[in-house]
Design a protein around this motif. Structure first.
Motif: not given
Length: 46
Positions: A7-12, A14-17, A24-31
């Motif tokens: 869930a954190g990775a998906v939200i990250g 979405a924010i990264g777009s 990739l950066f926000w995916f990692a932060i979200g995860a």
């Protein structure tokens, strides 16, 4: 745990777009935040 991390990775992602430096950066932060949320939830409730 996988649910929080995913869930954190998906939200990250979405924010990264919307916000630089990108998916990739926000995916990692979200995860990472999802993992920390899981750790905190287990610490507080068990």
């Amino acid at each position: 745990m996988l649910g929080y991390t995913l869930a954190g990775a998906v939200i990250g992602a979405a924010i990264g777009s919307l916000i630089p430096p990108g998916h990739l950066f926000w995916f990692a932060i979200g995860a990472g935040c999802g993992w920390l949320a899981h750790r905190y939830a287990n610490y507080r409730h068990f």
